[in-house]
Design a protein around this motif. Structure first.
Motif: not given
Length: 209
Positions: A115-140
């Motif tokens: 499975g997945e440890g909490i630190e690995q999980f947190g890094k994955r979610v941070d990457l997901a958030w960064a992608q969401i922010v980038a798409q929001i910036e593009e959508h405006n």
């Protein structure tokens, strides 16, 4: 002043595994009959969002369909719950005598078997958030929803909540079919990422900040 940005983080509805207290993680379960009925009663209390970012697992996609049928949906595996590996589908009662499980309860940085440890999980979610922010910036736009899992929401709230709303990961209460709107009042607040305030959704609870 109008809000500059609003992003709602909402937990999917109930599944049969949730009702039985099973670790679900990456298991691709659908909503239960009870979960669907609860969402049908609740959907009129949610406001509209311009787009919905969602975990790619069925329980999240189905919840997004019930709550926000008109919002364009963007799914990502990065928004999945923590992967419980060999403990998927098991309960506390069935695992409580497992030494590895007891060690994990004391130190969640340890990965469950396969499975997945909490630190690995947190890094994955941070990457997901960064992608969401980038798409929001593009959508405006200004109002978005993130349909995801309890662990993902707890991580985002712990990372992005204002300083005067101090809670640890496990102190955040996130019920199925509910969540929080993170609000940024100004563009400068948004650039700093830490939100200005929080409010419960559906909008029947109190605001934090």
């Amino acid at each position: 002043m109008d809000d500059y940005m609003v992003i709602a983080c909402i937990r999917h509805g109930l599944t049969e595994e949730n009702e039985k207290g099973k670790y679900l993680g990456w298991t691709n379960s659908s909503l239960s009959r009870k979960g669907i009925e609860l969402l049908k009663r609740r959907n009129t209390f949610f406001e509209e969002y311009e787009r919905c970012f969602s975990s790619d697992l069925n329980r999240c996609l189905e919840t997004a369909h019930f709550l926000f049928p008109h919002a364009p949906l963007i799914s990502s595996s990065l928004l999945r719950e923590i992967h419980f590996g060999g403990w998927e589908g098991l309960t506390y009662e069935s695992l409580k005598d497992d030494d590895a499980y007891q060690e994990w309860l004391l130190d969640p940085s340890i990965s469950p078997p396969n499975g997945e440890g909490i630190e690995q999980f947190g890094k994955r979610v941070d990457l997901a958030w960064a992608q969401i922010v980038a798409q929001i910036e593009e959508h405006n736009g200004k109002r978005y929803a993130v349909m995801t899992h309890g662990g993902v929401i707890r991580h985002l709230l712990t990372s992005l909540s204002p300083g005067h709303v101090h809670r640890t990961f496990w102190e955040w209460k996130v019920n199925h079919g509910e969540g929080y709107e993170m609000v940024w009042k100004t563009e400068n607040d948004w650039r700093n990422q830490t939100c200005t305030s929080l409010r419960e959704v559906p909008l029947m609870g109190k605001a934090y900040g």
